[in-house]
Design an enzyme around this catalytic site. Structure first.
Site, mmCIF file in Angstrom:
data_model
loop_
_atom_site.group_PDB
_atom_site.id
_atom_site.type_symbol
_atom_site.label_atom_id
_atom_site.label_comp_id
_atom_site.label_asym_id
_atom_site.label_seq_id
_atom_site.Cartn_x
_atom_site.Cartn_y
_atom_site.Cartn_z
ATOM 1 N N HIS A 52 17.325 60.274 4.978
ATOM 2 C CA HIS A 52 16.050 60.167 4.257
ATOM 3 C C HIS A 52 14.890 60.017 5.231
ATOM 4 C CE1 HIS A 52 16.990 55.903 4.766
ATOM 5 N NE2 HIS A 52 15.793 55.557 4.334
ATOM 6 N N HIS A 54 12.439 57.860 5.983
ATOM 7 C CA HIS A 54 11.825 56.668 6.585
ATOM 8 C C HIS A 54 11.904 56.717 8.115
ATOM 9 C CE1 HIS A 54 12.215 54.245 2.605
ATOM 10 N NE2 HIS A 54 11.105 54.943 2.672
ATOM 11 N N ASP A 56 12.413 54.655 10.488
ATOM 12 C CA ASP A 56 13.512 54.041 11.244
ATOM 13 C C ASP A 56 14.774 54.908 11.209
ATOM 14 O OD1 ASP A 56 13.546 53.182 8.443
ATOM 15 O OD2 ASP A 56 15.163 51.806 8.967
ATOM 16 N N HIS A 57 14.713 56.026 10.478
ATOM 17 C CA HIS A 57 15.856 56.948 10.412
ATOM 18 C C HIS A 57 15.575 58.290 11.073
ATOM 19 C CE1 HIS A 57 18.071 54.405 7.413
ATOM 20 N NE2 HIS A 57 16.858 53.876 7.380
ATOM 21 N N HIS A 110 16.484 54.943 -3.508
ATOM 22 C CA HIS A 110 15.718 54.312 -2.409
ATOM 23 C C HIS A 110 14.510 55.208 -2.111
ATOM 24 C CE1 HIS A 110 14.997 52.050 1.274
ATOM 25 N NE2 HIS A 110 15.119 53.130 2.002
ATOM 26 N N ASP A 127 20.277 54.198 3.407
ATOM 27 C CA ASP A 127 19.844 52.950 2.771
ATOM 28 C C ASP A 127 20.138 52.942 1.267
ATOM 29 O OD1 ASP A 127 18.901 52.324 5.273
ATOM 30 O OD2 ASP A 127 16.777 52.411 4.747
ATOM 31 N N HIS A 165 21.937 49.565 7.916
ATOM 32 C CA HIS A 165 21.373 48.260 8.290
ATOM 33 C C HIS A 165 22.437 47.165 8.233
ATOM 34 C CE1 HIS A 165 17.042 49.349 8.286
ATOM 35 N NE2 HIS A 165 17.404 50.225 7.362
HETATM 36 FE FE FE Z 1 16.161 51.980 6.809
HETATM 37 ZN ZN ZN Z 2 14.904 53.502 4.247
#
Ligand code: FE
Ligand code: ZN
Length: 253
Positions: A52, A54, A56-57, A110, A127, A165
């Site tokens: 996805h 975001h 941090d990915h 999410h 996530d 995570h």
């Molecule tokens: Fe994340």
């Molecule tokens: Zn995420």
């Protein structure tokens, strides 16, 4: 195929799957620690799988793709640049150098374009599902997330789940508040505490463990329906209502 966690940003796991000198990265939010691992073990990065949009990915994708020539697979979403091959529900990708293939499950909730990658008894779910928890509903409805989680819950029980995570201990505290008498949950809390005290990840985990301990997958249990309904102060007639009430409760837990 061996799969290694690469910790990043405090609580993320970037995953690196390795087979005979070839590697595959999942959700590389940061290029540096992945590049360090590739260099140290003289690995060739063939592919990058994205779940996805975001940051941090995805923030490491550009640098890794350019430096190693990896082919990037992910959902069609204008917020993710640099995807070489867009995939949708049921897409299959073959990675012969890694000796594996993956099938795509669309799992919105999410985010609206979130996908999961399933192959070789392994699920990379970003996530969506966490150990004893689930992702926040940033873009999807409780109906969508519940449907996405139900699809994951119907995979084979021995499926190993690689989420993105390390949220497990916090999730387990919530799970215990929801289901204080669940013996499997109490046993899992002990196991996870030992792992974390030894500095080891609590991920991956088997789907069977989730079905026994994750309140978000157990919304048909009478004890959970009762607790969620007490906490919400209203009747919760269906599975989605119970799921939505648990998610709200967890948001402020
Ligand atoms: Fe994340
Ligand atoms: Zn995420």
């Amino acid at each position: 195929m061996k799969i290694y966690p690469i910790p990043a940003f405090g609580d993320n796991y970037l995953w690196l799957a390795v087979h005979e000198g070839h590697a595959l990265a999942v959700d590389p939010g940061d290029a540096a620690p992945i590049a360090a691992m590739l260099e140290r073990h003289a690995l060739k990065l063939d592919a990058i799988l994205v779940t996805h949009h975001h940051s941090d990915h995805i923030d490491g994708i550009g640098e890794l793709a350019e430096r190693y020539g990896a082919r990037v697979f992910g959902p069609a979403d204008e917020r993710i640049a640099l995807i070489d091959e867009h995939v949708t529900e049921g897409s299959r990708i073959e990675l012969p150098q890694l000796g594996c293939s993956f099938r795509v499950l669309e799992v919105p909730g999410h985010t609206r374009s979130h996908i999961a990658w399933y192959g070789s008894d392994t699920l990379f779910c970003g996530d969506t599902l966490f150990a004893a928890g689930c992702g926040r509903l940033f873009e999807g409805s409780p109906e969508q997330m519940w449907h996405s989680l139900s699809r994951i819950a119907s995979l084979p029980l021995h499926t190993q789940i690689y989420c993105a995570h390390e949220y497990t201990e916090g999730n387990l505290r919530f799970a215990l508040a929801v289901e204080p008498d669940n013996q499997a949950l109490i046993a899992r809390i002990r196991r996870v505490a030992q792992l974390r005290a030894a500095g080891r990840p609590s991920v991956p985990f088997a789907l069977a463990d989730e079905l026994a301990t994750n309140p978000f997958l157990r919304v048909r249990e009478p004890a959970i329906i009762r607790r969620a309904s007490e906490h919400a102060g209203r009747a919760l007639p269906g599975a989605v209502d119970v799921f939505a009430a648990l998610r709200e409760w967890k948001n402020s837990f």
